[in-house]
Structure formats: C-alpha cells, structure tokens
Enzyme design. Structure first.
Site, PDB file in Angstrom:
ATOM      1  N   SER A 171       0.729  -1.227   0.099  1.00 28.24           N
ATOM      2  CA  SER A 171      -0.035  -0.040   0.086  1.00 28.24           C
ATOM      3  C   SER A 171       0.976   1.244  -0.084  1.00 28.24           C
ATOM      4  O   SER A 171       1.638   1.202  -0.892  1.00 28.24           O
ATOM      5  CB  SER A 171      -0.784  -0.179   1.025  1.00 28.24           C
ATOM      6  OG  SER A 171      -1.897   0.975   1.140  1.00 28.24           O
ATOM      7  N   ASP A 235     -10.009  -4.626  -4.920  1.00 26.97           N
ATOM      8  CA  ASP A 235      -9.598  -3.556  -3.980  1.00 26.97           C
ATOM      9  C   ASP A 235     -10.286  -2.311  -4.282  1.00 26.97           C
ATOM     10  O   ASP A 235     -10.311  -1.798  -5.434  1.00 26.97           O
ATOM     11  CB  ASP A 235      -7.900  -3.393  -4.448  1.00 26.97           C
ATOM     12  CG  ASP A 235      -7.477  -2.599  -3.544  1.00 26.97           C
ATOM     13  OD1 ASP A 235      -7.977  -1.577  -2.721  1.00 26.97           O
ATOM     14  OD2 ASP A 235      -5.945  -2.632  -3.397  1.00 26.97           O
ATOM     15  N   HIS A 264      -8.286  -4.932  -0.354  1.00 26.45           N
ATOM     16  CA  HIS A 264      -6.917  -4.079  -0.037  1.00 26.45           C
ATOM     17  C   HIS A 264      -6.196  -4.809   1.020  1.00 26.45           C
ATOM     18  O   HIS A 264      -4.995  -4.691   1.013  1.00 26.45           O
ATOM     19  CB  HIS A 264      -7.204  -2.666   0.199  1.00 26.45           C
ATOM     20  CG  HIS A 264      -6.081  -1.812   0.188  1.00 26.45           C
ATOM     21  ND1 HIS A 264      -5.308  -1.395  -0.928  1.00 26.45           N
ATOM     22  CD2 HIS A 264      -5.581  -1.338   1.171  1.00 26.45           C
ATOM     23  CE1 HIS A 264      -4.212  -0.818  -0.584  1.00 26.45           C
ATOM     24  NE2 HIS A 264      -4.578  -0.673   0.824  1.00 26.45           N
TER      25      HIS A 264
END
Length: 287
Positions: A171, A235, A264
């Site tokens: 991320s 996601d 995610h």
C-alpha cells in the site's frame, strides 16, 4: 485512504499546491502504538521489545527472542524504530518490508515471523515517522527519508549486500519502496497493492500533476531489479488498475499475482499469495 476536504481538492488545482497536506490526509493513519522499547539494562543502548495486547502476538515468548529492535536516525532528524526478525538460519535473502498505513511494527511482528519462516527469508522492517515509537510526523518527504535510514541500518548494522535484499512495499509502503528501488539495484522488489500516485487514487486522471504526491508511476521505470506486483482484483482503496499500470511500466517484471476476489487488506489470506512468494524467491530469482 481517507477522502479530501473541499479545501484540499481546491489545493490540487489552485496555487499554491499543498501536496504534503493532501498526502497526510489521504495516506497516513498512524494507529495507537502496540509496542514499546526499553533498555535491557540501565544505561544500555540494547533494546528489548514489549508488545501490548493489541499487537496480537501469535507465538511464544521464546520465539520473540528471534526479534532484535533498535532506533536509528534519519537525515531529516527523526528517530525511527527498527525491527530485525531472524526467521531462518539458512536465509539467502532479507526482506526490507515497508508496511501499510494503518499498522505498526507491533501489529506486523507475528506476520513477519510467520512469513519469513515460510519463505526462508529474514525480515527487516521499520516504522515511519509518527508511527509506533518513531518520532516526528508522517509526511511524503519523511517517508522517503525513513526508508533510506532503514536501508542504511540494514546495510551497515547487519552487513547485508544489496543483491541479497528484497524490497517489499505494501500500500503506502510501495511509494517508499519504489523511491528507494529507483535509486539502488537490489535483489528484487515486491509491490503489494501499489498506487500510481496520490491524485490517481482520488481521481480518474491519466497524468501526473505538478502537485501530486507519491508519483510512483513516474519512478517505477527506473527500477533495474526484478519486480513482482501483487494486487487484489476487488481492491476498493487502491483500484486494481494501479497494479496493472505499475506492472506495465516495469523494466524487469516477473509474472504478477492478480488475486481474484481479494480486496486491499486480505490478499495474504489467499493461498496463492504464499505460493507465489515461494516461487518468486526460490525459482524466479534463481533463473
């Protein structure tokens, strides 16, 4: 990632731009610290790790002995916490892991030990400025400074050669990882749920704005190491299209891992995640 206020949106298109404000609002969510460091003896520089219940440590106290912790200083004057997890005595590679935005080293400690043991890699990680017991405030500039300090510590304190280091970003951690990997040749790079840039996460734009934050899409083409991209197809934080675009820009991409149905924060729960990492370390990097 959080949404922006009207003021922040205006800052995207009006002068003066405020990329640091935008970055901090959309990307950084420091949790309440789940750990602390204490000297092992009075006056000692050697630290011991203490985890709170929120860290959800999944192993015994004996296995905690595999973890070494310490502080290092960044070139922007912050003191960041670092963690070295000795997962395997036979490990060829050490993973420099840059975690996601709502976690700290305490949260990640069990995962690091489990992952490293299963793929035969040691793991080195750090907390960004303003996370855990690291000083300062989270920002884009600090993020790049933080990973540089972590890299320097891994190289000097443990003597790990660049060809034996795998940079792993998850991320927001992919922004730090891409920045470092664009400047150093390493054993390999793993980008887990990467973002093209900050504004691209918020808006469906095809260009990089002058006030954009985390412009990884402009840096990833400079990476000369093999790159594995991992992304969940469902996601809803960083759209799957970001992973596709990042993969396409890589000079030395390997077969990516697109996890059907993953979001995610749950890619690691799918069996193909661990299988692909094992293949990457044991086969892709050996060829």
């Amino acid at each position: 990632m959080n949404g922006l206020s009207i003021r922040d949106i205006c800052c995207l298109f009006c002068w003066p731009p405020c990329p640091s404000s935008i970055a901090s609002k959309m990307a950084f969510i420091p949790p309440e610290p789940t750990y602390s460091f204490t000297p092992v003896a009075e006056g000692s520089s050697k630290m011991s790790l203490h985890l709170t219940e929120k860290a959800e440590w999944q192993f015994t106290d004996k296995e905690k002995e595999c973890i070494e912790v310490f502080y290092t200083r960044t070139n922007r004057g912050n003191t960041i916490s670092c963690m070295f997890v000795r997962c395997s005595p036979t490990a060829r590679y050490c993973i420099l892991f840059s975690h996601g935005n709502a976690a700290d080293l305490g949260h990640m400690s069990s995962f690091y030990l489990s992952l490293g043991t299963r793929i035969d890699c040691n793991i080195f990680s750090y907390d960004y400025s303003g996370y855990g017991v690291s000083s300062g405030k989270p920002s884009e500039k600090n993020l790049y400074s933080d990973i540089q300090a972590a890299w320097d510590a891994l190289r000097t304190r443990y003597g790990v050669s660049p060809e034996n280091i795998i940079l792993y970003g998850q991320s927001i951690g992919t922004a730090a990882t891409v920045d470092l990997a664009s400047r150093y040749e390493v054993g390999a790079v793993i980008l887990h749920s990467p973002l093209m840039s900050g504004i691209r996460v918020l808006f469906n734009t095809k260009r990089t704005w002058f006030c954009d934050a985390f412009p990884s899409i402009e840096k990833v083409g400079k990476i000369t190491s093999p790159v594995l991209v991992i992304h969940g197809t469902e996601d809803n934080v960083v759209d799957f299209s970001h992973g596709l675009a990042i993969h396409e820009r890589c000079k030395r991409p390997v077969e990516p891992l697109w996890v059907e149905g993953a979001g995610h924060n749950d890619v690691e729960l799918f069996s193909q995640y661990l299988e692909r990492l094992r293949q990457f370390v044991n086969s892709d990097l050996g060829n």
